[in-house]
Design a protein around this motif. Sequence first.
Motif: not given
Length: 470
Positions: A201-207, A252-270
């Motif tokens: 399920k989509v969690p209530q918490d963004h973290g 959940h209102r996801l602007e660009t920063r919140e979307i980027a926060d979902l992924i691990d940028v240093p790992l070059c994923l996704p």
Amino acid sequence: MRRIYLEFDIGRQVPPTVLMKLREPPTSGLFQFECTGLEPEFAALRSAGMNPTAVSAAGQILFEHLNKHESIRAELARALGIDRSESFPIYVDVSNIEAKALPWEALFSPDREFLALDPRWPVGRIIPGRRPVSPPWTLDRPLRVAAILSCLGVPAMDEYLALVEGLNKVRGTYELRLFISENELWSEIEPDLPPSVSLFKVPQDHGELRERIREFRPHVLHLFCHGSAVGTPHLEVAVSSDWSNPDEGSRHRLETREIADLIDVPLCLPWLVVLNACESAVTLDPGPGSGSIAESLVHEWSVPAVIGMRESVLGANAARFTRQFYASLAATLAPALSGPVRSLHIDWAGLVVAAREELCRKPTAGPVSVVAGGAKEWTLPAVHVLPHMFHLNVGDPPPSRQPQLEAAVVEMLLAAVGDSMPLATLRDFLRHRDERLAETLTEPHGRRAPARSEPDGRLAERHTEPDDGR
């Protein structure tokens, strides 16, 4: 891979003019680009009641403005003269505000018709990234896709079926981690969930959502939800309780920063983010530094490729796009996922061609070439990429642990806790540290315990009704 790479800039003249340069193949000289985007053909394309040639008329205006200059005309002629077995993509740098608003996907040559509907001439958009990247990228098998299907008021069943159908064409293994918010959808798909799919399920918490996605390390992140360019461009992702109070909107209102926060940028994923959401590739702010979600993920966070939608899309068209796009991705990755291929070049714009054709298929309206002239749905997916060509190295899957060692660890744990800790609690404790080892825990008589869990870590029995708050 050969490609045409056009770059735009603002000249220093007064009044300023838009200049273009052919960066690939490298050619000297700057050329004035006189298309303003205010021509009546573009206004007709934006109108609700389009005529049967509105798309081709707008695309031809763009092509004619490129074709005015001898050097560019020569390269376009060379590209358009290739055999059917070849590919010569056309990419446009849209970091300039004047270039990003134009419908490049509709490019139309009187001789070759719509370029983006032919696998020889895919059309994409280039955005330079601010963060350093270290290509080539790596595919460590299996292919991992994380998908959030949560579009308040729009059932996600069609999108789910399209996603699974497309991925099932992967010759080799894949894993899909799926986040949904509809209780009805959960009840319908959970009993017969394919082994390669894990359901949350989509969690209530963004973290918590971030941790669930990051720990999975997806190669592809897919979002099916509402999107809007009004104000700051954003996506809207619902949780289960939102469906009981739809007038209050999505949690959940996801602007660009919140979307980027979902992924691990240093790992070059996704490597790829698919935004199957309205207006995810458009911005209504003409000011400098503004950008759509798709553009900003590439520019600000150096995500290698992002596909977004330039206008609103219908749910049925979203599913049609998903089904064909992931079938194309599966076909491209198949030699690496199940064969001896150790390296692979991927042209992301090329993977969208078949999906564009699918959006033109209307049996009662005639062939694709006729439908495309007056139906702009196929032009809405916009592929944004970094300037680097995408090269993928294929790695071996992580080596399996020795079964004897796993058995020994499990025996030690069971002996240590005895009856003082329920087996389910011990398994949940382990799952946050080593999910595979956690799943080796079995009941004393050898029955394997349920593998799926709710987002809060509680075990979800196969036929348990989902709670209405998650």
